[in-house]
Motif scaffolding. Structure first.
Motif, PDB file in Angstrom:
ATOM      1  N   GLY A  77       0.814  -1.213   0.000  1.00 18.99           N
ATOM      2  CA  GLY A  77       0.000   0.000   0.000  1.00 18.99           C
ATOM      3  C   GLY A  77       0.846   1.261   0.000  1.00 18.99           C
ATOM      4  N   ALA A  80       2.449   1.590  -3.491  1.00 21.43           N
ATOM      5  CA  ALA A  80       1.441   2.003  -4.467  1.00 21.43           C
ATOM      6  C   ALA A  80       1.122   3.490  -4.309  1.00 21.43           C
ATOM      7  N   ASP A  81       1.031   3.955  -3.070  1.00 20.09           N
ATOM      8  CA  ASP A  81       0.798   5.387  -2.838  1.00 20.09           C
ATOM      9  C   ASP A  81       1.976   6.213  -3.350  1.00 20.09           C
ATOM     10  N   TRP A 105       2.480  -5.598 -10.380  1.00 18.85           N
ATOM     11  CA  TRP A 105       1.340  -5.536  -9.449  1.00 18.85           C
ATOM     12  C   TRP A 105       0.943  -4.089  -9.206  1.00 18.85           C
ATOM     13  N   MET A 109      -2.479  -1.862 -10.176  1.00 17.16           N
ATOM     14  CA  MET A 109      -3.260  -1.025  -9.278  1.00 17.16           C
ATOM     15  C   MET A 109      -3.417   0.390  -9.840  1.00 17.16           C
ATOM     16  N   ARG A 113      -6.541   3.243 -10.619  1.00 19.38           N
ATOM     17  CA  ARG A 113      -6.603   4.515  -9.899  1.00 19.38           C
ATOM     18  C   ARG A 113      -6.471   5.725 -10.815  1.00 19.38           C
ATOM     19  N   ASP A 128      -0.051  -9.975  -6.358  1.00 22.69           N
ATOM     20  CA  ASP A 128      -0.506 -10.750  -5.195  1.00 22.69           C
ATOM     21  C   ASP A 128       0.568 -11.669  -4.613  1.00 22.69           C
ATOM     22  N   ASP A 171      -1.050  -6.075   4.924  1.00 20.97           N
ATOM     23  CA  ASP A 171      -1.409  -4.984   4.028  1.00 20.97           C
ATOM     24  C   ASP A 171      -1.643  -5.499   2.607  1.00 20.97           C
ATOM     25  N   SER A 174      -5.062  -6.297   1.352  1.00 22.06           N
ATOM     26  CA  SER A 174      -5.981  -5.207   1.009  1.00 22.06           C
ATOM     27  C   SER A 174      -5.817  -4.744  -0.431  1.00 22.06           C
ATOM     28  N   HIS A 175      -4.821  -5.310  -1.139  1.00 21.74           N
ATOM     29  CA  HIS A 175      -4.508  -4.799  -2.478  1.00 21.74           C
ATOM     30  C   HIS A 175      -4.415  -5.910  -3.523  1.00 21.74           C
ATOM     31  N   VAL A 177      -5.146  -8.201  -6.635  1.00 25.06           N
ATOM     32  CA  VAL A 177      -5.778  -7.854  -7.908  1.00 25.06           C
ATOM     33  C   VAL A 177      -6.220  -9.071  -8.713  1.00 25.06           C
TER      34      VAL A 177
END
Length: 247
Positions: A77, A80-81, A105, A109, A113, A128, A171, A174-175, A177
């Motif tokens: 996460g 990715a942010d 991955w 994501m 977004r 994943d 974490d 939560s992500h 795909v």
């Protein structure tokens, strides 16, 4: 070595990047787990883009390469942010995402977004992997160590052991795909070597099956390993970028 510039993300992380100005959709390279923007593929593609006058961007996630932070403190996460912060601050208009291993991955994501992705090239993509790779492969002792101590060390073919943290695993859940369709309404190319011991061809096929694209092609190259950075493989990546770029 090119000196990077730095971006302070909205989360307060200091991220290193190198941006090459040019025309057309910006080609953005997203590197892998415990890798960085100074790897063979990123640097080669930067030179290739520059020779063609194309805009190119490479960067380091927090805890990687020349960015700030500790690697062991990060998770999917966070990274990715970081990618989203770099894309939003440093690119305008359409982008071509080129994701290597974990970068595949994170790029997947970003396609969900960011509304201006024009194409995606996945190189030995590892979606994943925290759940289907690390967690699924742990024995009971490793799982107990992770849960009790907060981390477990795994041997690596690429240097120091991987420190896998409980936060990374939790974490990552939560992500994921590969549990639902991935709409990608643009051209997609997936590349991988048959001698890849880090990412299985089953993962490649699962990603291929989950992506919903009007122009999706998969290339499996016999004898090539996870690095996918020999001259012939680099030429395949160049060709794939051209194929997913708008005419």
């Amino acid at each position: 070595m090119t000196q990077p510039a730095f971006l302070d993300s909205p989360q307060g992380r200091r991220l290193a990047y190198v941006a090459t100005p040019g025309t057309g959709p910006t080609v953005v390279f997203l590197s892998g787990y415990k890798s960085d923007m100074d790897g063979t593929k990123a640097v080669h593609l930067e030179a290739w883009a520059r020779s063609r006058g194309r805009a190119f961007l490479r960067f380091d996630y927090s805890g990687h390469g020349r960015s700030g932070g500790r690697f062991e403190a990060g998770c999917i996460g966070d990274w990715a942010d970081d990618a989203q912060a770099v894309l939003e601050a440093l690119t305008d208009g359409p982008v071509i995402l080129v994701g290597s291993s974990m970068g595949g991955w994170i790029a997947s994501m970003m396609t969900q977004r960011l509304g201006r992705v024009a194409g995606f090239v996945g190189i030995a993509s590892a979606p994943d992997f925290t759940e289907d790779g690390f967690w699924a492969s742990f024995d009971e002792s490793q799982r107990a160590t992770l849960l009790n101590d907060g981390q477990v060390a795994l041997p690596s073919d690429y240097g120091d052991p991987y420190i896998v943290t409980r936060r990374l695993i939790e974490d990552g859940r939560s992500h994921l795909v590969l549990r639902s369709p991935l709409p990608m309404p643009f051209p997609v190319r997936l590349l991988q070597g048959s001698a890849d011991t880090a990412v299985s061809t089953d993962t490649l096929l699962r990603l291929f099956d989950h992506i919903d694209s009007p122009d999706l092609q998969m290339t499996l190259v016999k004898g090539v390993d996870h690095r996918f950075s020999d001259p012939a493989s680099l030429a395949l990546i160049e060709a794939a970028i051209d194929q997913v770029s708008p005419a």
